[in-house]
Design a protein around this motif. Sequence first.
Motif, PDB file in Angstrom:
ATOM      1  N   LYS A 191      21.481   2.021  57.960  1.00  0.00           N
ATOM      2  CA  LYS A 191      22.579   1.135  57.553  1.00  0.00           C
ATOM      3  C   LYS A 191      22.600  -0.132  58.408  1.00  0.00           C
ATOM      4  O   LYS A 191      22.825  -1.233  57.890  1.00  0.00           O
ATOM      5  CB  LYS A 191      23.920   1.869  57.637  1.00  0.00           C
ATOM      6  N   ALA A 192      22.373   0.017  59.699  1.00  0.00           N
ATOM      7  CA  ALA A 192      22.358  -1.155  60.582  1.00  0.00           C
ATOM      8  C   ALA A 192      21.241  -2.109  60.168  1.00  0.00           C
ATOM      9  O   ALA A 192      21.437  -3.334  60.118  1.00  0.00           O
ATOM     10  CB  ALA A 192      22.178  -0.718  62.034  1.00  0.00           C
ATOM     11  N   ARG A 193      20.076  -1.553  59.868  1.00  0.00           N
ATOM     12  CA  ARG A 193      18.951  -2.392  59.441  1.00  0.00           C
ATOM     13  C   ARG A 193      19.250  -3.079  58.111  1.00  0.00           C
ATOM     14  O   ARG A 193      18.942  -4.266  57.928  1.00  0.00           O
ATOM     15  CB  ARG A 193      17.674  -1.547  59.328  1.00  0.00           C
ATOM     16  N   THR A 194      19.866  -2.335  57.185  1.00  0.00           N
ATOM     17  CA  THR A 194      20.194  -2.905  55.872  1.00  0.00           C
ATOM     18  C   THR A 194      21.206  -4.036  56.001  1.00  0.00           C
ATOM     19  O   THR A 194      21.094  -5.073  55.335  1.00  0.00           O
ATOM     20  CB  THR A 194      20.749  -1.797  54.947  1.00  0.00           C
ATOM     21  N   ILE A 195      22.198  -3.865  56.866  1.00  0.00           N
ATOM     22  CA  ILE A 195      23.210  -4.928  57.063  1.00  0.00           C
ATOM     23  C   ILE A 195      22.548  -6.191  57.608  1.00  0.00           C
ATOM     24  O   ILE A 195      22.854  -7.298  57.162  1.00  0.00           O
ATOM     25  CB  ILE A 195      24.320  -4.426  58.015  1.00  0.00           C
ATOM     26  N   GLY A 227      34.114   4.996  56.619  1.00  0.00           N
ATOM     27  CA  GLY A 227      33.590   3.692  56.243  1.00  0.00           C
ATOM     28  C   GLY A 227      34.502   2.557  56.664  1.00  0.00           C
ATOM     29  O   GLY A 227      34.046   1.552  57.239  1.00  0.00           O
ATOM     30  N   ILE A 228      35.796   2.697  56.414  1.00  0.00           N
ATOM     31  CA  ILE A 228      36.766   1.665  56.798  1.00  0.00           C
ATOM     32  C   ILE A 228      36.838   1.535  58.322  1.00  0.00           C
ATOM     33  O   ILE A 228      36.982   0.425  58.862  1.00  0.00           O
ATOM     34  CB  ILE A 228      38.163   1.997  56.229  1.00  0.00           C
ATOM     35  N   LEU A 229      36.713   2.644  59.022  1.00  0.00           N
ATOM     36  CA  LEU A 229      36.770   2.632  60.487  1.00  0.00           C
ATOM     37  C   LEU A 229      35.616   1.819  61.075  1.00  0.00           C
ATOM     38  O   LEU A 229      35.828   0.958  61.940  1.00  0.00           O
ATOM     39  CB  LEU A 229      36.731   4.064  61.029  1.00  0.00           C
ATOM     40  N   VAL A 230      34.387   2.065  60.609  1.00  0.00           N
ATOM     41  CA  VAL A 230      33.248   1.348  61.186  1.00  0.00           C
ATOM     42  C   VAL A 230      33.240  -0.123  60.752  1.00  0.00           C
ATOM     43  O   VAL A 230      32.780  -0.995  61.500  1.00  0.00           O
ATOM     44  CB  VAL A 230      31.909   2.036  60.837  1.00  0.00           C
ATOM     45  N   LEU A 231      33.782  -0.421  59.565  1.00  0.00           N
ATOM     46  CA  LEU A 231      33.918  -1.817  59.145  1.00  0.00           C
ATOM     47  C   LEU A 231      34.892  -2.559  60.060  1.00  0.00           C
ATOM     48  O   LEU A 231      34.691  -3.732  60.391  1.00  0.00           O
ATOM     49  CB  LEU A 231      34.394  -1.892  57.694  1.00  0.00           C
ATOM     50  N   GLY A 232      35.948  -1.875  60.474  1.00  0.00           N
ATOM     51  CA  GLY A 232      36.895  -2.465  61.417  1.00  0.00           C
ATOM     52  C   GLY A 232      36.241  -2.745  62.760  1.00  0.00           C
ATOM     53  O   GLY A 232      36.459  -3.796  63.374  1.00  0.00           O
ATOM     54  N   VAL A 241      27.478  -0.611  51.750  1.00  0.00           N
ATOM     55  CA  VAL A 241      26.572   0.066  52.682  1.00  0.00           C
ATOM     56  C   VAL A 241      27.356   0.961  53.639  1.00  0.00           C
ATOM     57  O   VAL A 241      27.013   2.128  53.859  1.00  0.00           O
ATOM     58  CB  VAL A 241      25.744  -0.968  53.473  1.00  0.00           C
ATOM     59  N   ALA A 242      28.433   0.426  54.204  1.00  0.00           N
ATOM     60  CA  ALA A 242      29.204   1.165  55.213  1.00  0.00           C
ATOM     61  C   ALA A 242      29.821   2.446  54.652  1.00  0.00           C
ATOM     62  O   ALA A 242      29.911   3.461  55.344  1.00  0.00           O
ATOM     63  CB  ALA A 242      30.285   0.270  55.790  1.00  0.00           C
ATOM     64  N   CYS A 243      30.250   2.384  53.400  1.00  0.00           N
ATOM     65  CA  CYS A 243      30.995   3.514  52.815  1.00  0.00           C
ATOM     66  C   CYS A 243      30.094   4.478  52.046  1.00  0.00           C
ATOM     67  O   CYS A 243      30.593   5.421  51.421  1.00  0.00           O
ATOM     68  CB  CYS A 243      32.100   2.987  51.904  1.00  0.00           C
ATOM     69  N   GLN A 244      28.789   4.260  52.097  1.00  0.00           N
ATOM     70  CA  GLN A 244      27.853   5.121  51.374  1.00  0.00           C
ATOM     71  C   GLN A 244      27.639   6.425  52.130  1.00  0.00           C
ATOM     72  O   GLN A 244      27.391   6.436  53.339  1.00  0.00           O
ATOM     73  CB  GLN A 244      26.525   4.377  51.226  1.00  0.00           C
ATOM     74  N   GLN A 245      27.768   7.548  51.410  1.00  0.00           N
ATOM     75  CA  GLN A 245      27.466   8.886  51.927  1.00  0.00           C
ATOM     76  C   GLN A 245      28.329   9.296  53.123  1.00  0.00           C
ATOM     77  O   GLN A 245      27.961  10.159  53.911  1.00  0.00           O
ATOM     78  CB  GLN A 245      25.978   8.986  52.305  1.00  0.00           C
ATOM     79  N   VAL A 246      29.475   8.647  53.270  1.00  0.00           N
ATOM     80  CA  VAL A 246      30.470   9.073  54.261  1.00  0.00           C
ATOM     81  C   VAL A 246      31.838   9.008  53.584  1.00  0.00           C
ATOM     82  O   VAL A 246      31.977   8.459  52.494  1.00  0.00           O
ATOM     83  CB  VAL A 246      30.475   8.177  55.526  1.00  0.00           C
TER      84      VAL A 246
END
Length: 203
Positions: free
Chosen positions: A194-198, A146-151, A136-141
């Motif tokens: 993405k926040a809702r999906t998570i 994606g790795i940054l927001v996962l961190g 989800v995080a790495c989709q369309q970015v």
Amino acid sequence: MYKKEFKINLDGPFRLDLTVWTLRRRKSNAVDVWDNHRYIRILTYNNTPIKISVTQNDSPTNPQLEVLLESDKEISNQAQDFVQNTLKMMLGVEINLDSFYSIAAKDKILGSLTNQFLGVKPPRFASIFEGLVNSVACQQVSLDVGILVLGRLSEKFGRKFQDKGQAFYSFPDPEDLVNIPGEDIKKLGFSYQKARTIKEIAA
């Protein structure tokens, strides 16, 4: 601080450094840490963070992994078994690539790449939940974003482990996110969707 050590024997070829870099994908990965010698990861067992340090001291063709566990609470045999099984899965140590190497050797380009990266095993995420949230995080970015927001997600909602002035963070468990307001996840750089999906995945 409680500590436990054990070893993992595996069939070669295997290279911890290359396999961990494949797992990390980017230097900015805050969950899967590589310090040029050790793989460091925080896993939780019964809500307790355990710091795992993995080193490989033998040759790629005769590999052995040395694992150090550290925790603020006593580490049970069940916790050690959990960590060992999770590590084996994440690092792909039990995957036999002999058939792939045989096929690759017949192709000039693929054979050259195989020789260059001999010892890489196909890594996997520690859990299905972590894999889904990564998707989800790495989709369309970009992967960097994606790795940054996962961190950020891990540093905000994962379990913190403090060691000699340095902080390490686990990837959040579903229980860590299911009751968090979606807006708090969105503030970390995720879109509303993405926040809702998570949150739905955590539930």
